[in-house]
Design an enzyme around this catalytic site. Sequence first.
Site, short mmCIF file in Angstrom:
data_model
loop_
_atom_site.label_atom_id
_atom_site.label_comp_id
_atom_site.label_asym_id
_atom_site.label_seq_id
_atom_site.Cartn_x
_atom_site.Cartn_y
_atom_site.Cartn_z
N GLY A 10 31.40 92.44 49.29
CA GLY A 10 30.90 92.20 47.94
C GLY A 10 31.86 91.36 47.13
O GLY A 10 33.00 91.09 47.53
N LEU A 12 33.57 92.00 44.34
CA LEU A 12 34.83 92.66 43.99
C LEU A 12 35.64 92.96 45.24
O LEU A 12 36.85 92.71 45.28
CB LEU A 12 34.58 93.95 43.21
CG LEU A 12 35.84 94.77 42.89
CD1 LEU A 12 36.84 93.96 42.07
CD2 LEU A 12 35.47 96.06 42.18
N ASP A 35 29.52 101.92 57.22
CA ASP A 35 28.42 102.44 56.42
C ASP A 35 28.91 103.74 55.79
O ASP A 35 29.00 104.77 56.45
CB ASP A 35 27.20 102.69 57.30
CG ASP A 35 26.02 103.26 56.52
OD1 ASP A 35 26.17 103.54 55.32
OD2 ASP A 35 24.94 103.45 57.14
N VAL A 36 29.24 103.69 54.50
CA VAL A 36 29.87 104.84 53.86
C VAL A 36 28.95 106.04 53.76
O VAL A 36 29.41 107.16 53.48
CB VAL A 36 30.38 104.46 52.45
CG1 VAL A 36 31.50 103.45 52.53
CG2 VAL A 36 29.24 103.97 51.55
N THR A 61 24.44 99.06 43.44
CA THR A 61 24.67 98.52 42.10
C THR A 61 23.44 97.89 41.45
O THR A 61 23.53 97.41 40.32
CB THR A 61 25.78 97.46 42.14
OG1 THR A 61 25.41 96.41 43.05
CG2 THR A 61 27.10 98.08 42.59
N TYR A 124 21.20 104.65 37.70
CA TYR A 124 22.44 104.05 38.19
C TYR A 124 23.65 104.70 37.53
O TYR A 124 24.60 105.14 38.21
CB TYR A 124 22.44 102.56 37.93
CG TYR A 124 23.77 101.90 38.18
CD1 TYR A 124 24.32 101.83 39.46
CD2 TYR A 124 24.51 101.35 37.13
CE1 TYR A 124 25.55 101.23 39.69
CE2 TYR A 124 25.74 100.75 37.35
CZ TYR A 124 26.26 100.70 38.62
OH TYR A 124 27.47 100.11 38.84
N LYS A 128 26.54 107.08 39.37
CA LYS A 128 27.95 106.70 39.34
C LYS A 128 28.78 107.79 38.66
O LYS A 128 29.92 108.06 39.07
CB LYS A 128 28.13 105.36 38.62
CG LYS A 128 27.58 104.17 39.39
CD LYS A 128 28.27 103.96 40.73
CE LYS A 128 29.69 103.45 40.56
NZ LYS A 128 30.34 103.19 41.87
#
Length: 285
Positions: A10, A12, A35-36, A61, A124, A128
């Site tokens: 990504g 970031l 793959d988390v 995201t 979202y 988070k």
Amino acid sequence: MNILVTGAGGQLGRDVVRVLGEQHEVKGYTRAQWDVTDEAITWKILTNTRPDVVVHCAAHTDVDRSQTDTAEAHRVNGRATRQLASACGILGVRLVYISTDYVFDGKKEDGYTELDRPRPINVYGRTKRLGERWVQRCCPQHMILRTSWLYGTHGRNFLSAVLSQAKQGGPLHVVNDQRGCPTYTRHLAQMIDRLIRLQAQGTFHTAHTGSCTWYQFAAAILQHAGYTDIDLQPISTAALDRPAPRPAVSVLHSVRIPKLGLSPMPDWREGLAAYFRDRQEGEET
């Protein structure tokens, strides 16, 4: 230090790998490589590498898609974060969790510090925030870094969308009733490096200082890029009729970073200027 980075494909994650790699031993994992959401893979990678730090950039995201596919948002931002935080806690690994301005409701006109209570208004933001709570609960050695309106030289983001539309001649209709802190990913990666070196712990707001609306941000982008004749029109959030509500104010201030003896991140205009310098240098090389 030995540092692992999730979500390294990504915008970031790529800058975090590059910036931290200048001084540390860094291994970045893309989604295909780690793959988390797969707990077995998470344990295998952590036990095989025994890192000092994990920087968790991987996340779901897409704000509007999260609103309509809540199960996926919870799976990635909630459950996967719990699994990673639990593994890091058991193994004694420091965890850096990248969070968001969207954990706040947007009703505080002057913006939010680390001392303000989160009240997310969309899926979202709620997922988070759930990730934050799992990190706090499961991993004693942690940092939660809330940031805002990210853009970088890789991937798709608001800035790249503005430039793409400008190349087509416009017009551009951009929201003018949401205010936040545009943040350049390379500068955020540099702040992450400084905080890791200090072995900081807890929750920090890591966004550029100053604030603007999306419309004002778009105007600054067009000016830097030399698009002076594009028709740029302000619109309201309601006019977009998007699935997920957005906070009207998601400005982040930090009262904790100065206490560490660190300078705050620069004004968002300086971040934008640095982006265009980096972009030009990349094109020249």
